[in-house]
Design a protein around this motif. Structure first.
Motif, PDB file in Angstrom:
ATOM      1  N   UNK A   1       0.704  -1.206   0.050  1.00 48.78           N
ATOM      2  CA  UNK A   1      -0.100  -0.036   0.069  1.00 48.78           C
ATOM      3  C   UNK A   1       0.793   1.331  -0.060  1.00 48.78           C
ATOM      4  N   UNK A   2       1.884   1.227   0.776  1.00 46.38           N
ATOM      5  CA  UNK A   2       2.895   2.465   1.070  1.00 46.38           C
ATOM      6  C   UNK A   2       3.653   2.565  -0.411  1.00 46.38           C
ATOM      7  N   UNK A   3       3.779   1.407  -1.009  1.00 43.64           N
ATOM      8  CA  UNK A   3       4.375   1.504  -2.296  1.00 43.64           C
ATOM      9  C   UNK A   3       3.554   2.362  -3.425  1.00 43.64           C
ATOM     10  N   UNK A   4       2.289   2.477  -3.206  1.00 42.58           N
ATOM     11  CA  UNK A   4       1.609   2.955  -4.243  1.00 42.58           C
ATOM     12  C   UNK A   4       1.400   4.327  -4.195  1.00 42.58           C
ATOM     13  N   UNK A   5       1.507   4.664  -2.690  1.00 44.39           N
ATOM     14  CA  UNK A   5       0.977   6.255  -2.418  1.00 44.39           C
ATOM     15  C   UNK A   5       2.007   7.191  -3.144  1.00 44.39           C
ATOM     16  N   UNK A   6       3.429   6.930  -3.250  1.00 47.15           N
ATOM     17  CA  UNK A   6       4.479   7.991  -3.668  1.00 47.15           C
ATOM     18  C   UNK A   6       4.678   7.650  -4.899  1.00 47.15           C
ATOM     19  N   UNK A   7       4.359   6.541  -5.533  1.00 52.16           N
ATOM     20  CA  UNK A   7       4.963   6.172  -6.882  1.00 52.16           C
ATOM     21  C   UNK A   7       4.517   7.195  -7.946  1.00 52.16           C
ATOM     22  N   UNK A   8       5.811   7.821  -8.262  1.00 49.20           N
ATOM     23  CA  UNK A   8       5.412   9.083  -9.656  1.00 49.20           C
ATOM     24  C   UNK A   8       4.861   8.283 -10.664  1.00 49.20           C
ATOM     25  N   UNK A   9       5.238   7.346 -11.157  1.00 52.27           N
ATOM     26  CA  UNK A   9       4.965   6.744 -12.345  1.00 52.27           C
ATOM     27  C   UNK A   9       3.477   6.556 -12.163  1.00 52.27           C
ATOM     28  N   UNK A  10       2.786   6.199 -10.899  1.00 48.08           N
ATOM     29  CA  UNK A  10       1.384   5.778 -11.223  1.00 48.08           C
ATOM     30  C   UNK A  10       0.638   7.135 -11.002  1.00 48.08           C
ATOM     31  N   UNK A  11       1.279   8.110 -10.352  1.00 43.94           N
ATOM     32  CA  UNK A  11       0.588   9.528 -10.124  1.00 43.94           C
ATOM     33  C   UNK A  11       0.431  10.366 -11.567  1.00 43.94           C
ATOM     34  N   UNK A  12       1.464  10.311 -12.401  1.00 43.73           N
ATOM     35  CA  UNK A  12       1.638  10.620 -13.790  1.00 43.73           C
ATOM     36  C   UNK A  12       0.515  10.264 -14.684  1.00 43.73           C
ATOM     37  N   UNK A  13       0.072   8.965 -14.426  1.00 38.79           N
ATOM     38  CA  UNK A  13      -1.097   8.454 -15.213  1.00 38.79           C
ATOM     39  C   UNK A  13      -2.340   9.303 -15.023  1.00 38.79           C
ATOM     40  N   UNK A  14      -2.536  10.052 -14.166  1.00 38.64           N
ATOM     41  CA  UNK A  14      -4.015  10.863 -13.686  1.00 38.64           C
ATOM     42  C   UNK A  14      -3.970  12.194 -14.468  1.00 38.64           C
ATOM     43  N   UNK A  15      -2.860  12.584 -15.062  1.00 36.87           N
ATOM     44  CA  UNK A  15      -3.024  13.738 -15.705  1.00 36.87           C
ATOM     45  C   UNK A  15      -3.794  13.935 -17.124  1.00 36.87           C
ATOM     46  N   UNK A  16      -3.870  12.858 -17.614  1.00 36.37           N
ATOM     47  CA  UNK A  16      -4.630  12.991 -18.869  1.00 36.37           C
ATOM     48  C   UNK A  16      -6.087  11.973 -18.792  1.00 36.37           C
ATOM     49  N   UNK A  17      -6.609  11.880 -20.019  1.00 32.29           N
ATOM     50  CA  UNK A  17      -7.665  10.993 -20.127  1.00 32.29           C
ATOM     51  C   UNK A  17      -7.213   9.797 -20.826  1.00 32.29           C
ATOM     52  N   UNK A  18      -6.766   8.650 -19.923  1.00 34.26           N
ATOM     53  CA  UNK A  18      -6.186   7.469 -20.549  1.00 34.26           C
ATOM     54  C   UNK A  18      -6.690   6.507 -19.741  1.00 34.26           C
ATOM     55  N   UNK A  19      -6.417   4.949 -20.148  1.00 33.23           N
ATOM     56  CA  UNK A  19      -6.990   3.860 -19.691  1.00 33.23           C
ATOM     57  C   UNK A  19      -6.112   3.416 -18.287  1.00 33.23           C
ATOM     58  N   UNK A  20      -4.745   3.980 -18.047  1.00 34.77           N
ATOM     59  CA  UNK A  20      -3.926   3.524 -17.110  1.00 34.77           C
ATOM     60  C   UNK A  20      -4.363   3.619 -15.901  1.00 34.77           C
ATOM     61  N   UNK A  21      -4.942   4.965 -15.168  1.00 36.34           N
ATOM     62  CA  UNK A  21      -5.659   4.909 -13.743  1.00 36.34           C
ATOM     63  C   UNK A  21      -6.373   3.628 -13.463  1.00 36.34           C
ATOM     64  N   UNK A  22      -7.351   3.247 -14.419  1.00 32.43           N
ATOM     65  CA  UNK A  22      -8.454   2.498 -14.262  1.00 32.43           C
ATOM     66  C   UNK A  22      -7.723   0.753 -14.294  1.00 32.43           C
ATOM     67  N   UNK A  23      -6.819   0.892 -15.229  1.00 34.24           N
ATOM     68  CA  UNK A  23      -6.153  -0.490 -15.165  1.00 34.24           C
ATOM     69  C   UNK A  23      -5.192  -0.653 -14.193  1.00 34.24           C
ATOM     70  N   UNK A  24      -4.593   0.252 -13.344  1.00 33.69           N
ATOM     71  CA  UNK A  24      -3.724   0.164 -12.519  1.00 33.69           C
ATOM     72  C   UNK A  24      -4.319  -0.446 -11.251  1.00 33.69           C
ATOM     73  N   UNK A  25      -5.780   0.014 -11.103  1.00 31.03           N
ATOM     74  CA  UNK A  25      -6.425  -0.348 -10.024  1.00 31.03           C
ATOM     75  C   UNK A  25      -7.274  -1.543 -10.199  1.00 31.03           C
TER      76      UNK A  25
END
Length: 418
Positions: A130-154
């Motif tokens: 859980x802690x790994x996911x909080x500050x993971x910049x690679x995951x955070x960056x996926x939220x900047x646009x309308x893309x699939x990745x925020x949903x796939x990642x979860x």
């Protein structure tokens, strides 16, 4: 002195820890997304503009929009455009509510990974994931646009968690039903995950009672097929033949029936030339700046390089992917994120696969092999983009933590008996 285990095992403390991580993850994602979009808007958007345009067409009642200027039909799944359309119809804004939803769904990964780590190992491992996911910049960056990745990642770890519960015979019927619904959502967002259906079915049928495993597998498949009916009808109206989810699946189904409508993600000479011509100017400029020779990868070299670039954790200098004509170079923060949240786990991940095989830990072995299968899929497609790997990174970290825990327990046992 209070140990970490005693803190994690206290239900109230555990609740507050997870809640704090969730809100911190949400604030980080909302804050960085706000700054990014406020400063840059849709500048630099590529695929995101296609999802936005398709979603706007949906909101106006047009479910047969073209794919930009390339084809007269959609090649993407309906999941993200439907979210955009709902945002436009409910809020009158197709962008900001979607970006906020991106952040919320991405932050919920905290709870999903905790439960997954707990189910396979223990609560300590769940907290670390859980802690790994909080500050993971690679995951955070996926939220900047309308893309699939925020949903796939979860969604990918959530479906994995429910199937782990099914394999452990924990609320089998309920978890089978929910996992089928979520898997349907997943493949309507990204149809490529349909290739994991056989793995899903095998996971479900790992049970002592033959009748029970057969029934649960049947329930999963029936719910999945029912959920696919609306878009299948829509596709039949457009193509006058059975097209599963998107035209890109016809690269496979056309071998048995129908027409190949979706060659864009699989190699043929015309597609290769199109990709090269699309990237050639940027590639030539990048090669000149980096003072390297630009060249096309050979017949077998292109697969080797695609596999290598898929797994590559950092890009310290300019590299060229996709036949050797797509330049990639990451910033310092991007490289640090790739190394800290992915690269350092790779050696332990590889060791973990061998250990899981030797010890016949079937669940861990299957989970550990999925990222390799995923990499081979994108190697064949010659599309080794980092964002295609991101939904699988949690399995690499999970496998690494598992092997650490295994050897930690062995050391403790030897110390007690010595």
């Amino acid at each position: 002195m209070v140990s970490i285990s005693s803190i994690v095992n206290n239900s109230n403390t555990r609740f507050w820890l997870l809640g704090t991580m969730f809100f911190l993850a949400l604030l980080l994602r909302l804050g960085t997304t706000y700054v990014e979009y406020a400063n840059n808007g849709t500048e630099g958007w590529s695929d995101a503009k296609l999802y936005l345009a398709t979603g706007m067409a949906f909101s106006e009642g047009d479910f047969f929009p073209p794919d930009g200027t390339r084809t007269p039909y959609m090649i993407i799944g309906p999941g993200i455009p439907l979210i955009v359309a709902a945002s436009q119809l409910v809020f009158g804004d197709p962008i900001w509510p979607v970006l906020v939803l991106n952040c919320l769904v991405s932050a919920l990964l905290v709870f999903v990974l905790y439960k997954l780590g707990e189910a396979i190992m223990n609560r300590n491992a769940g907290m670390l994931l859980a802690f790994w996911s909080v500050f993971n910049l690679s995951l955070i960056r996926t939220n900047y646009q309308i893309l699939k990745e925020p949903y796939l990642i979860t969604l990918v770890p959530l479906v994995t968690l429910l199937l782990v519960y099914v394999s452990k015979k924990r609320n089998m019927l309920m978890n089978t039903v929910i996992s089928s619904i979520l898997f349907s959502v997943l493949i309507h967002i990204d149809e490529r995950f349909l290739v994991y259906l056989p793995i899903v079915v095998v996971t479900i049928i790992i049970s002592k009672r033959v009748s029970k495993r057969a029934i649960n597998a049947l329930i999963f498949i029936v719910i999945l097929l029912i959920s696919m009916i609306p878009w299948t009808i829509r596709n039949y109206k457009q193509f006058d033949e059975l097209v599963i989810l998107t035209p890109r699946t016809t690269s496979f189904t056309s071998k048995a029936w129908g027409t190949n409508w979706g060659q864009n993600h699989f190699e043929d000479d015309s597609r290769k030339e199109s990709l090269i011509q699309h990237r050639i100017q940027a590639a030539e400029a990048a090669a000149e700046e980096a003072r390297v020779e630009l060249r096309e990868y050979g017949k077998y070299e292109k697969y080797l390089m695609a596999f290598y670039h898929y797994w590559k954790p950092v890009y310290l200098k300019t590299n060229f992917i996709q036949y050797g004509f797509r330049p990639v170079k990451w910033s310092l923060s991007h490289n640090l994120s790739g190394l800290l949240f992915y690269g350092i786990f790779l050696p332990l991940y590889i060791i973990g696969i061998f250990v899981a095989y030797i010890r016949k830990h079937h669940i861990m072995l299957v989970l550990g092999m999925i990222p390799i299968f995923h990499s081979l899929l994108h190697t064949v497609m010659i599309w080794p983009l980092e964002r295609y790997r991101l939904p699988m990174n949690f399995l690499i970290v999970l496998t690494a933590l598992w092997v650490i825990l295994e050897y930690t327990q062995i050391i403790r046992i030897k110390l007690r008996t010595s």
